[in-house]
Design an enzyme around this catalytic site. Structure first.
Site, PDB file in Angstrom:
ATOM      1  N   ASP A  12      -7.166  50.240  84.043  1.00 13.28           N
ATOM      2  CA  ASP A  12      -5.976  51.044  83.734  1.00 13.28           C
ATOM      3  C   ASP A  12      -6.271  51.908  82.519  1.00 13.28           C
ATOM      4  O   ASP A  12      -5.844  51.603  81.399  1.00 13.28           O
ATOM      5  CB  ASP A  12      -4.764  50.127  83.512  1.00 13.28           C
ATOM      6  CG  ASP A  12      -4.323  49.459  84.806  1.00 13.28           C
ATOM      7  OD1 ASP A  12      -4.567  50.035  85.890  1.00 13.28           O
ATOM      8  OD2 ASP A  12      -3.746  48.365  84.752  1.00 13.28           O
ATOM      9  N   LYS A  34     -10.452  47.274  89.738  1.00 16.16           N
ATOM     10  CA  LYS A  34      -9.272  47.795  90.418  1.00 16.16           C
ATOM     11  C   LYS A  34      -8.970  49.204  89.909  1.00 16.16           C
ATOM     12  O   LYS A  34      -8.823  49.410  88.702  1.00 16.16           O
ATOM     13  CB  LYS A  34      -8.069  46.880  90.161  1.00 16.16           C
ATOM     14  CG  LYS A  34      -6.824  47.320  90.902  1.00 16.16           C
ATOM     15  CD  LYS A  34      -5.719  46.278  90.786  1.00 16.16           C
ATOM     16  CE  LYS A  34      -4.866  46.408  89.547  1.00 16.16           C
ATOM     17  NZ  LYS A  34      -4.097  47.653  89.458  1.00 16.16           N
ATOM     18  N   ASP A  61      -5.947  50.225  94.519  1.00 15.48           N
ATOM     19  CA  ASP A  61      -4.566  49.709  94.411  1.00 15.48           C
ATOM     20  C   ASP A  61      -3.597  50.885  94.395  1.00 15.48           C
ATOM     21  O   ASP A  61      -3.088  51.266  93.347  1.00 15.48           O
ATOM     22  CB  ASP A  61      -4.477  48.877  93.117  1.00 15.48           C
ATOM     23  CG  ASP A  61      -3.069  48.371  92.819  1.00 15.48           C
ATOM     24  OD1 ASP A  61      -2.256  48.255  93.744  1.00 15.48           O
ATOM     25  OD2 ASP A  61      -2.807  48.078  91.627  1.00 15.48           O
ATOM     26  N   LEU A  62      -3.378  51.480  95.577  1.00 15.39           N
ATOM     27  CA  LEU A  62      -2.463  52.623  95.654  1.00 15.39           C
ATOM     28  C   LEU A  62      -1.155  52.248  96.338  1.00 15.39           C
ATOM     29  O   LEU A  62      -0.258  53.088  96.458  1.00 15.39           O
ATOM     30  CB  LEU A  62      -3.143  53.813  96.347  1.00 15.39           C
ATOM     31  CG  LEU A  62      -4.362  54.362  95.581  1.00 15.39           C
ATOM     32  CD1 LEU A  62      -4.996  55.536  96.326  1.00 15.39           C
ATOM     33  CD2 LEU A  62      -3.991  54.802  94.163  1.00 15.39           C
ATOM     34  N   LYS A  63      -1.048  51.009  96.784  1.00 16.07           N
ATOM     35  CA  LYS A  63       0.213  50.468  97.322  1.00 16.07           C
ATOM     36  C   LYS A  63       0.908  51.462  98.246  1.00 16.07           C
ATOM     37  O   LYS A  63       2.054  51.857  98.010  1.00 16.07           O
ATOM     38  CB  LYS A  63       1.168  50.088  96.186  1.00 16.07           C
ATOM     39  CG  LYS A  63       0.622  49.054  95.219  1.00 16.07           C
ATOM     40  CD  LYS A  63       1.688  48.573  94.252  1.00 16.07           C
ATOM     41  CE  LYS A  63       1.155  47.623  93.211  1.00 16.07           C
ATOM     42  NZ  LYS A  63       0.285  48.262  92.192  1.00 16.07           N
ATOM     43  N   ASP A  66       4.766  54.288 103.518  1.00 12.65           N
ATOM     44  CA  ASP A  66       5.213  55.539 104.155  1.00 12.65           C
ATOM     45  C   ASP A  66       5.341  55.240 105.642  1.00 12.65           C
ATOM     46  O   ASP A  66       5.245  54.076 106.042  1.00 12.65           O
ATOM     47  CB  ASP A  66       4.170  56.651 103.851  1.00 12.65           C
ATOM     48  CG  ASP A  66       4.780  58.053 103.884  1.00 12.65           C
ATOM     49  OD1 ASP A  66       5.591  58.333 104.783  1.00 12.65           O
ATOM     50  OD2 ASP A  66       4.429  58.869 103.017  1.00 12.65           O
ATOM     51  N   ASN A  69       2.092  56.201 110.744  1.00 11.92           N
ATOM     52  CA  ASN A  69       1.008  57.145 110.998  1.00 11.92           C
ATOM     53  C   ASN A  69       0.357  57.619 109.691  1.00 11.92           C
ATOM     54  O   ASN A  69      -0.872  57.698 109.581  1.00 11.92           O
ATOM     55  CB  ASN A  69       1.595  58.337 111.768  1.00 11.92           C
ATOM     56  CG  ASN A  69       0.533  59.310 112.196  1.00 11.92           C
ATOM     57  OD1 ASN A  69      -0.369  58.945 112.938  1.00 11.92           O
ATOM     58  ND2 ASN A  69       0.627  60.541 111.717  1.00 11.92           N
ATOM     59  N   THR A  70       1.184  57.911 108.696  1.00  9.67           N
ATOM     60  CA  THR A  70       0.672  58.425 107.421  1.00  9.67           C
ATOM     61  C   THR A  70      -0.141  57.357 106.688  1.00  9.67           C
ATOM     62  O   THR A  70      -1.226  57.634 106.158  1.00  9.67           O
ATOM     63  CB  THR A  70       1.860  58.894 106.557  1.00  9.67           C
ATOM     64  OG1 THR A  70       2.538  59.922 107.273  1.00  9.67           O
ATOM     65  CG2 THR A  70       1.409  59.422 105.216  1.00  9.67           C
ATOM     66  N   THR A 125       5.817  42.013  90.816  1.00  7.91           N
ATOM     67  CA  THR A 125       6.106  40.921  89.872  1.00  7.91           C
ATOM     68  C   THR A 125       7.174  41.339  88.853  1.00  7.91           C
ATOM     69  O   THR A 125       7.703  40.514  88.136  1.00  7.91           O
ATOM     70  CB  THR A 125       4.823  40.464  89.152  1.00  7.91           C
ATOM     71  OG1 THR A 125       4.043  41.614  88.851  1.00  7.91           O
ATOM     72  CG2 THR A 125       4.008  39.533  90.010  1.00  7.91           C
ATOM     73  N   ARG A 187      -2.474  35.810  82.017  1.00  8.65           N
ATOM     74  CA  ARG A 187      -2.675  35.904  80.570  1.00  8.65           C
ATOM     75  C   ARG A 187      -3.395  34.656  80.066  1.00  8.65           C
ATOM     76  O   ARG A 187      -2.947  33.539  80.338  1.00  8.65           O
ATOM     77  CB  ARG A 187      -1.323  36.019  79.839  1.00  8.65           C
ATOM     78  CG  ARG A 187      -0.606  37.352  80.057  1.00  8.65           C
ATOM     79  CD  ARG A 187      -1.387  38.507  79.441  1.00  8.65           C
ATOM     80  NE  ARG A 187      -0.804  39.832  79.645  1.00  8.65           N
ATOM     81  CZ  ARG A 187      -1.074  40.636  80.680  1.00  8.65           C
ATOM     82  NH1 ARG A 187      -1.886  40.258  81.647  1.00  8.65           N
ATOM     83  NH2 ARG A 187      -0.532  41.843  80.748  1.00  8.65           N
ATOM     84  N   GLN A 196       4.598  41.796  81.392  1.00 15.22           N
ATOM     85  CA  GLN A 196       4.631  40.906  82.552  1.00 15.22           C
ATOM     86  C   GLN A 196       5.661  39.814  82.282  1.00 15.22           C
ATOM     87  O   GLN A 196       5.697  39.237  81.205  1.00 15.22           O
ATOM     88  CB  GLN A 196       3.244  40.277  82.797  1.00 15.22           C
ATOM     89  CG  GLN A 196       2.167  41.277  83.189  1.00 15.22           C
ATOM     90  CD  GLN A 196       2.277  41.759  84.632  1.00 15.22           C
ATOM     91  OE1 GLN A 196       3.264  41.480  85.323  1.00 15.22           O
ATOM     92  NE2 GLN A 196       1.281  42.505  85.068  1.00 15.22           N
ATOM     93  N   GLY A 216      -5.778  43.014  83.432  1.00 11.82           N
ATOM     94  CA  GLY A 216      -5.895  44.345  82.854  1.00 11.82           C
ATOM     95  C   GLY A 216      -5.982  44.285  81.341  1.00 11.82           C
ATOM     96  O   GLY A 216      -7.057  44.087  80.769  1.00 11.82           O
ATOM     97  N   ARG A 217      -4.833  44.415  80.682  1.00 10.99           N
ATOM     98  CA  ARG A 217      -4.819  44.566  79.221  1.00 10.99           C
ATOM     99  C   ARG A 217      -5.528  43.480  78.424  1.00 10.99           C
ATOM    100  O   ARG A 217      -6.184  43.809  77.418  1.00 10.99           O
ATOM    101  CB  ARG A 217      -3.373  44.760  78.745  1.00 10.99           C
ATOM    102  CG  ARG A 217      -2.868  46.171  79.061  1.00 10.99           C
ATOM    103  CD  ARG A 217      -1.374  46.277  79.050  1.00 10.99           C
ATOM    104  NE  ARG A 217      -0.792  45.574  80.181  1.00 10.99           N
ATOM    105  CZ  ARG A 217       0.510  45.575  80.464  1.00 10.99           C
ATOM    106  NH1 ARG A 217       1.359  46.232  79.690  1.00 10.99           N
ATOM    107  NH2 ARG A 217       0.952  44.917  81.517  1.00 10.99           N
TER     108      ARG A 217
HETATM  109  O1  C5P Z   1      -2.536  44.635  82.068  1.00 10.10           O
HETATM  110  P1  C5P Z   1      -2.137  43.676  83.131  1.00 10.10           P
HETATM  111  O2  C5P Z   1      -3.075  42.476  83.225  1.00 10.10           O
HETATM  112  O3  C5P Z   1      -0.688  43.277  83.096  1.00 10.10           O
HETATM  113  O4  C5P Z   1      -2.385  44.500  84.479  1.00 10.10           O
HETATM  114  C1  C5P Z   1      -2.008  44.029  85.739  1.00 10.10           C
HETATM  115  C2  C5P Z   1      -2.411  45.030  86.777  1.00 10.10           C
HETATM  116  O5  C5P Z   1      -1.971  44.546  88.047  1.00 10.10           O
HETATM  117  C3  C5P Z   1      -1.805  46.413  86.607  1.00 10.10           C
HETATM  118  O6  C5P Z   1      -2.795  47.348  87.050  1.00 10.10           O
HETATM  119  C4  C5P Z   1      -0.632  46.435  87.543  1.00 10.10           C
HETATM  120  O7  C5P Z   1      -0.396  47.712  88.089  1.00 10.10           O
HETATM  121  C5  C5P Z   1      -1.104  45.499  88.655  1.00 10.10           C
HETATM  122  N1  C5P Z   1      -0.038  44.820  89.392  1.00 10.10           N
HETATM  123  C6  C5P Z   1       0.912  44.005  88.788  1.00 10.10           C
HETATM  124  N2  C5P Z   1       1.895  43.405  89.546  1.00 10.10           N
HETATM  125  C7  C5P Z   1       1.943  43.576  90.873  1.00 10.10           C
HETATM  126  C8  C5P Z   1       0.965  44.384  91.500  1.00 10.10           C
HETATM  127  C9  C5P Z   1      -0.012  44.992  90.715  1.00 10.10           C
HETATM  128  O8  C5P Z   1       0.885  43.802  87.597  1.00 10.10           O
HETATM  129  N3  C5P Z   1       2.844  42.964  91.606  1.00 10.10           N
END
Ligand code: C5P
Length: 240
Positions: A12, A34, A61-63, A66, A69-70, A125, A187, A196, A216-217
């Site tokens: 991210d 990711k 991770d573009l979720k 739509d 077909n798209t 989440t 975490r 979160q 991520g963070r």
């Molecule tokens: O920084 P952190 O560990 O919270 O990042 C979590 C990653 O997971 C982010 O990229 C967030 O977009 C992704 N994510 C999430 N919850 C979801 C789906 C994806 O936190 N339900």
């Protein structure tokens, strides 16, 4: 699976240079990277192709959400980038998922691509009971997640994104027991929760049955990203 393979690092970051710097620091210490909407919007498909071609596993991770077909056509293009995993929103429904799975299977068979792991987001989440009620989605969060998880399993998809708090229920349900599970909201015990809401440690998430954890963070903001990633992998190894 090796403990390292279970760790997906969320890149991210705002741009390609920042992403490549993180990949350089973390390469070999983690299972996959990711790429979500921020980095994809900034750096585009070239970065996805480049990392995949260099042998990195990329989770796109573009979720998608739509019409069937798209989404099916977008998933075909994602597959052609060489990715390892991709996702859609289960709220898009059964036909959206089953047509996507069929289209991905077809393009892999015809063009010889690796078949990406197809997963669906059950509920974000960040959605709690109040958000569900506002949307008119009945039942508790766990009931909504299980409903979405069963639909995903019946649609030719491989697995789910869900909070670690729901993984045990997913593992116990006969329809979803064998789904691949990917869990964000992780975490380490000594860190902050950021935004979160319901978090779990890496070792507790894996012990609950998560196949892959997304971090991520806690890694990206660490002074030494590699040693943070290594300590998370050791925590995972301690419960395997
Ligand atoms: O920084 P952190 O560990 O919270 O990042 C979590 C990653 O997971 C982010 O990229 C967030 O977009 C992704 N994510 C999430 N919850 C979801 C789906 C994806 O936190 N339900």
């Amino acid at each position: 699976m090796e403990p390292r393979e279970r760790l997906i690092v969320a890149l991210d970051v705002p741009d390609r240079d920042a992403a490549l710097a993180a990949v350089e620091e973390l390469g070999g210490a983690v299972g996959s990277f990711k790429i979500g909407m921020q980095l994809f919007t900034s750096a585009g498909p070239d970065l996805v192709r480049e990392l995949s071609a260099a042998g990195h596993r990329v989770f796109l991770d573009l979720k998608y959400h739509d019409i069937p077909n798209t989404v099916a056509n977008a998933a075909v293009e994602a597959t052609r980038l060489g990715i390892w995993m991709m996702n859609v929103h289960a709220l898009g429904g059964r036909e959206m998922m089953s047509r996507t799975a069929d289209a991905v299977n077809d393009v892999c068979a015809k063009e010889g691509h690796n078949r990406p792991i197809l997963i669906a987001v059950t509920l974000l989440t960040s959605s709690d009971a109040a958000v569900l009620a506002e949307l008119g989605i009945g039942g508790t969060e766990e009931e909504a997640v299980l409903r979405m998880a069963r639909l995903t399993a019946a649609s030719g998809f491989d697995g789910l994104v869900a909070s670690a708090h729901e993984v045990a229920a997913i593992r116990q349900d006969p329809v979803t027991a064998n789904c691949v599970t990917v869990t964000p909201g992780i975490r380490p015990s000594d860190g902050t929760n950021d935004d979160q809401r319901r978090v779990m440690t890496p070792e507790a998430a894996v012990a609950a049955g998560s196949d892959y954890i997304v971090v991520g963070r806690p890694i990206m903001n660490a002074n030494d990203r590699r040693s943070m990633a290594e300590s998370i992998v050791s925590a995972i190894a301690s419960v395997e």
